[in-house]
Design an enzyme around this catalytic site. Structure first.
Site, mmCIF file in Angstrom:
data_model
loop_
_atom_site.group_PDB
_atom_site.id
_atom_site.type_symbol
_atom_site.label_atom_id
_atom_site.label_comp_id
_atom_site.label_asym_id
_atom_site.label_seq_id
_atom_site.Cartn_x
_atom_site.Cartn_y
_atom_site.Cartn_z
ATOM 1 N N ASP A 224 0.883 -1.176 0.000
ATOM 2 C CA ASP A 224 0.000 0.000 0.000
ATOM 3 C C ASP A 224 0.913 1.216 0.000
ATOM 4 O O ASP A 224 1.768 1.363 0.890
ATOM 5 C CB ASP A 224 -0.863 0.035 1.272
ATOM 6 C CG ASP A 224 -1.940 -1.047 1.283
ATOM 7 O OD1 ASP A 224 -2.110 -1.736 0.269
ATOM 8 O OD2 ASP A 224 -2.614 -1.178 2.319
ATOM 9 N N ASP A 379 -13.331 -3.619 -1.151
ATOM 10 C CA ASP A 379 -13.043 -3.272 0.242
ATOM 11 C C ASP A 379 -14.331 -3.435 1.056
ATOM 12 O O ASP A 379 -15.004 -2.449 1.360
ATOM 13 C CB ASP A 379 -12.571 -1.810 0.328
ATOM 14 C CG ASP A 379 -11.304 -1.562 -0.473
ATOM 15 O OD1 ASP A 379 -10.371 -2.365 -0.383
ATOM 16 O OD2 ASP A 379 -11.263 -0.555 -1.206
HETATM 17 O O1 1PR Z 1 -10.476 3.065 -5.108
HETATM 18 O O2 1PR Z 1 -9.595 2.425 -7.325
HETATM 19 O O3 1PR Z 1 -8.685 4.411 -6.136
HETATM 20 O O4 1PR Z 1 -8.211 2.104 -5.376
HETATM 21 C C1 1PR Z 1 -7.677 2.348 -4.123
HETATM 22 C C2 1PR Z 1 -7.059 1.077 -3.656
HETATM 23 O O5 1PR Z 1 -6.400 1.341 -2.426
HETATM 24 C C3 1PR Z 1 -8.071 -0.014 -3.405
HETATM 25 O O6 1PR Z 1 -7.578 -1.218 -3.949
HETATM 26 C C4 1PR Z 1 -8.139 -0.152 -1.881
HETATM 27 O O7 1PR Z 1 -8.229 -1.499 -1.490
HETATM 28 C C5 1PR Z 1 -6.796 0.413 -1.447
HETATM 29 N N1 1PR Z 1 -6.861 1.134 -0.181
HETATM 30 C C6 1PR Z 1 -7.411 2.349 0.009
HETATM 31 N N2 1PR Z 1 -7.240 2.713 1.293
HETATM 32 C C7 1PR Z 1 -6.571 1.757 1.909
HETATM 33 C C8 1PR Z 1 -6.148 1.751 3.315
HETATM 34 O O8 1PR Z 1 -5.592 0.758 3.803
HETATM 35 N N3 1PR Z 1 -6.406 2.836 4.014
HETATM 36 N N4 1PR Z 1 -5.699 -0.383 1.239
HETATM 37 C C9 1PR Z 1 -6.332 0.753 0.985
HETATM 38 C C10 1PR Z 1 -6.208 -1.553 1.035
HETATM 39 C C11 1PR Z 1 -5.841 -3.635 1.849
HETATM 40 C C12 1PR Z 1 -4.766 -4.466 1.363
HETATM 41 C C13 1PR Z 1 -3.886 -4.948 2.466
HETATM 42 C C14 1PR Z 1 -4.479 -6.246 2.900
HETATM 43 C C15 1PR Z 1 -3.508 -7.139 3.599
HETATM 44 N N5 1PR Z 1 -5.433 -2.308 1.844
HETATM 45 O O9 1PR Z 1 -4.029 -3.792 0.454
HETATM 46 O O10 1PR Z 1 -2.655 -5.029 1.897
HETATM 47 O O11 1PR Z 1 -5.585 -5.986 3.734
HETATM 48 O O12 1PR Z 1 -3.084 -6.568 4.778
HETATM 49 P P1 1PR Z 1 -2.614 -7.459 6.000
HETATM 50 O O13 1PR Z 1 -1.950 -8.659 5.434
HETATM 51 O O14 1PR Z 1 -1.622 -6.600 6.717
HETATM 52 O O15 1PR Z 1 -3.817 -7.781 6.815
HETATM 53 P P2 1PR Z 1 -9.293 3.066 -6.004
#
Ligand code: 1PR
Length: 523
Positions: A224, A379
Site C-alpha cells: 500500500d 473493500d
Molecule cells: O479506489 O480504485 O482508487 O483504489 C484504491 C485502492 O487502495 C483499493 O484497492 C483499496 O483497497 C486500497 N486502499 C485504500 N485505502 C486503503 C487503506 O488501507 N487505508 N488499502 C487501501 C487496502 C488492503 C490491502 C492490504 C491487505 C492485507 N489495503 O491492500 O494489503 O488488507 O493486509 P494485512 O496482510 O496486513 O492484513 P481506487
C-alpha cells in the site's frame, strides 16, 4: 540486436527489460522493413486476438511476418505471439491469424476458473535448446483464457495441465512460441529467454519429466503506497485501513526496494495499491509510474497496480479516460490494473439501468488489454442482520455471531479506501464485474485488515462461490497456517498479505515451506 515487435497493447516493457538484463540490445520494430531485415525477432502479445490482428493488418505487418517465419530465422512468440501463428481464434471469429501452424485457438471449456492465471509446470515432449539448464520441475507464469490446438502434434514442445492437457509451447526449427510468459517467470523464465537469445546453446532435455502439472496457489505481497505528510512516497499499512499511528503515516520503506526484496524472497506476484488514488490523479503526478518503471527493471514476476483508475477531468478541463490511465500503467511495466471505487460506481449504475454502457473502465480496459488485465479490488465490511431477508443483499449465515448474537451478515462495499459505505454487497459487485469483463477479484476485508486474525473464510467462500474468475483472498494473514486454511477451506487461487511481510514476522519463504507438502506452491 533483437528486433522486437510491439504492436502497442499491454506490458512489453518487462520483455524488453528481461532481454536487456541478459546483456542484449533491443530494436523496436517501426516498419515492415524492420521485420524483413531482422535477424532474431521477439513477438510478445498481450490483449485480445482480434485487436492484435487488426493492428498487424493496419500496420501492414502480416505479410512481412509470414515471410520472416518462412525464412526460418529465430523467432520467439509469447502468449498471443504464439496464438497469432495459428489460423484463427474463437476469441475473434472470422479474423484470420498468420496461419503458419495449421490449427485453431480455442477457449478453455472447463470447470476451473478461466482465465488460467498463475504458475504452472511443463510436460516436455521434445528436446530443445531453450531447455538447456532447465531442471524440469520449475513453474512458469501463465495468464490466458484461450489455448492453441494444432492440427497435428509435430510442433508441440510442451503441454500443461489445467483440468485438461493443453499445448503450452511449440517449436518448428528456429520458430519457438510459448503460452507462458518467460519474462514473468523469475529465474527459470530468464533462463529460457537466455537460451533463445544465445543461438549457440546446445539442445537440452530437462532432467525431471512430470506426467502432469499442477497450477500453484499464489502468494502475493501487497504494498500500500502513499505520500507521508512530508511528501515522501512510502509503503504504509493500515489497521482496518487506518494507516496512521500517533498521527503519522506508518512508513515501511521505499516501494521499489521492498518490491525487489519480495521478488528475491519468492513472491509469486507483487501488487502496488496507491491508496490515496481516489483523491489524487495518477497522471498528474507520476510517482507510481516511476515506481513501476524501476521495479520492472529487475523484478520478473507479474506486477499489479491499483488506485485512481477512473475517468477524470483535470484542472484545465482536459478529460482523461480510465483507459488512458491504465495504458500508462501498462506501458510503465504493469501487467494488471486493479479498480476499486470506480467498480462500485459502475455496478451501481448497471444495477439501476440494467444496461452495459460499453464505456466503463472495466469494459474498455478489458476490451483492449484482455480480461486478465483487469482486477477488481473490493473493500468490504461485515454488516450483521437478524435474518436472510432483512436486506435485499446477498446474506450469508455466519459462524461468527454479531454483537447482538446475529447469525447472519452481508458484506457491504465501500469506496474511497473504506471511508464511504454503499448500498451494494460484495458478492453482487463481483458477479457484475465478471459480466462486465473483469478477470480477477482482489478480495480485501476491512474487518480483518492488519489484525493477524486470519482471512475471513466466509467472505472468501461467498464471493468465490458466486463467480468463475479467480479470487485473491486478502487481509488478516498472521501466520503460515492462515494460508493453509484459506487454500484448503476456500476456492481462493491466491492469497495476499502485507503486514507480516513488511514487519518480517513471517517471510514469504517460510509460508511456502510450510505449505510445500500440503498445497501446490512454487518453490
Ligand atoms: O479506489 O480504485 O482508487 O483504489 C484504491 C485502492 O487502495 C483499493 O484497492 C483499496 O483497497 C486500497 N486502499 C485504500 N485505502 C486503503 C487503506 O488501507 N487505508 N488499502 C487501501 C487496502 C488492503 C490491502 C492490504 C491487505 C492485507 N489495503 O491492500 O494489503 O488488507 O493486509 P494485512 O496482510 O496486513 O492484513 P481506487
Amino acid at each position: 540486436m533483437i528486433a522486437f515487435l510491439d504492436y502497442g497493447a499491454g506490458n512489453v516493457r518487462s520483455v524488453i527489460n528481461g532481454i536487456e538484463s541478459l546483456g542484449e540490445k533491443v530494436k523496436v520494430v517501426e516498419t515492415a522493413e524492420d521485420i524483413l531485415s531482422a535477424e532474431r525477432l521477439v513477438f510478445p502479445g498481450v490483449g485480445a486476438f482480434g485487436s492484435m490482428m487488426q493492428i498487424l493488418n493496419e500496420k501492414k505487418y502480416v505479410e512481412p511476418l509470414k515471410s520472416y517465419l518462412q525464412s526460418g530465422r529465430p523467432f520467439l512468440g509469447i502468449c498471443l505471439g504464439l496464438q497469432a501463428l495459428f489460423e484463427g481464434s474463437e476469441e475473434a471469429p472470422g479474423v484470420k491469424g498468420l496461419g503458419f501452424i495449421p490449427g485453431m485457438v480455442r477457449r478453455f471449456d472447463i470447470n476451473l476458473s478461466v482465465p488460467h492465471i498463475g504458475w504452472n509446470g511443463l510436460n516436455f515432449k521434445q528436446p530443445s535448446r531453450i531447455f538447456a539448464g532447465v531442471r524440469g520441475d520449475e513453474k512458469f507464469y501463465f495468464v490466458h483464457s484461450y489455448h492453441v490446438v494444432p492440427t497435428d502434434d509435430g510442433a508441440v514442445l510442451t503441454t500443461t495441465n489445467y483440468e485438461r492437457e493443453f499445448v503450452s509451447s511449440i517449436q518448428i526449427g528456429n520458430i519457438i512460441a510459448t503460452q507462458f510468459h518467460p519474462e514473468k517467470s523469475g529465474s527459470a523464465g530468464l533462463q529460457i529467454l537466455k537460451n533463445f537469445l544465445d543461438t549457440s546453446v546446445e539442445q537440452g532435455r530437462p532432467v525431471r519429466d512430470s506426467k502432469s502439472t499442477r497450477l500453484a496457489k499464489r502468494i502475493i505481497a501487497c504494498l500500500d503506497v502513499r505520500a507521508t505528510d512530508q511528501g515522501d512516497l512510502v509503503v504504509t499499512k493500515g489497521d482496518q485501513y487506518d494507516v496512521r499511528e500517533k498521527g503519522a503515516v506508518r512508513n515501511f520503506g521505499k516501494p521499489v526496494e521492498l518490491a525487489r526484496r519480495y521478488y528475491q524472497e519468492g513472491a509469486d506476484e507483487i501488487t502496488f495499491l496507491n491508496i490515496t488514488g481516489f483523491r489524487d490523479f495518477p497522471l498528474e503526478d507520476m510517482p507510481m509510474l516511476e515506481v513501476l518503471r524501476q521495479t520492472s527493471e529487475n523484478v520478473f514476476v507479474p506486477l499489479t497496480i491499483g488506485g485512481g483508475i477512473r475517468d477524470y477531468i483535470d484542472k484545465k478541463g482536459r478529460e482523461y479516460r480510465a483507459l488512458e490511465v491504465a495504458s500508462e500503467y501498462f506501458r510503465s511495466g504493469a501487467d494488471k490494473v486493479s479498480i476499486g471505487s470506480d467498480a462500485v460506481l459502475i455496478v451501481e449504475e448497471y444495477l439501476q439501468t440494467g444496461r452495459k454502457t460499453g464505456r466503463s473502465s472495466i469494459e474498455e480496459i478489458s476490451r483492449v488489454y484482455g480480461n486478465q488485465a483487469v482486477v477488481i479490488s473490493i473493500d468490504p465490511k461485515r454488516v450483521y442482520v437478524q435474518s436472510t431477508d432483512a436486506v435485499r443483499h446477498q446474506v450469508i449465515e455466519t459462524a461468527i455471531p454479531g454483537p447482538n448474537g446475529e447469525r447472519y451478515c452481508w458484506y457491504q462495499c465501500t469506496i474511497k479506501g473504506g471511508r464511504e459505505g454503499r448500498d451494494l454487497d460484495a458478492v453482487t459487485l463481483a458477479q457484475v464485474c465478471e459480466q462486465l469483463g473483469a478477470g480477477e477479484i482482489l478480495l480485501n476485508c476491512i474487518d480483518r485488515d492488519g489484525t493477524n486474525l486470519g482471512f475471513d473464510l466466509e467472505l472468501v467462500n461467498a464471493v468465490s462461490d458466486g463467480v468463475s474468475i479467480p479470487v485473491i483472498a486478502s487481509s488478516g494473514a498472521g501466520n503460515a497456517e492462515h494460508f493453509y486454511e484459506v487454500f484448503t477451506g476456500t476456492e481462493a487461487e491466491s492469497a495476499l498479505a502485507a503486514g507480516i511481510f513488511h514487519r518480517r514476522e513471517v517471510p514469504i519463504g517460510d509460508v511456502k515451506n510450510y505449505l510445500k507438502d500440503k498445497v501446490e506452491v512454487r518453490l
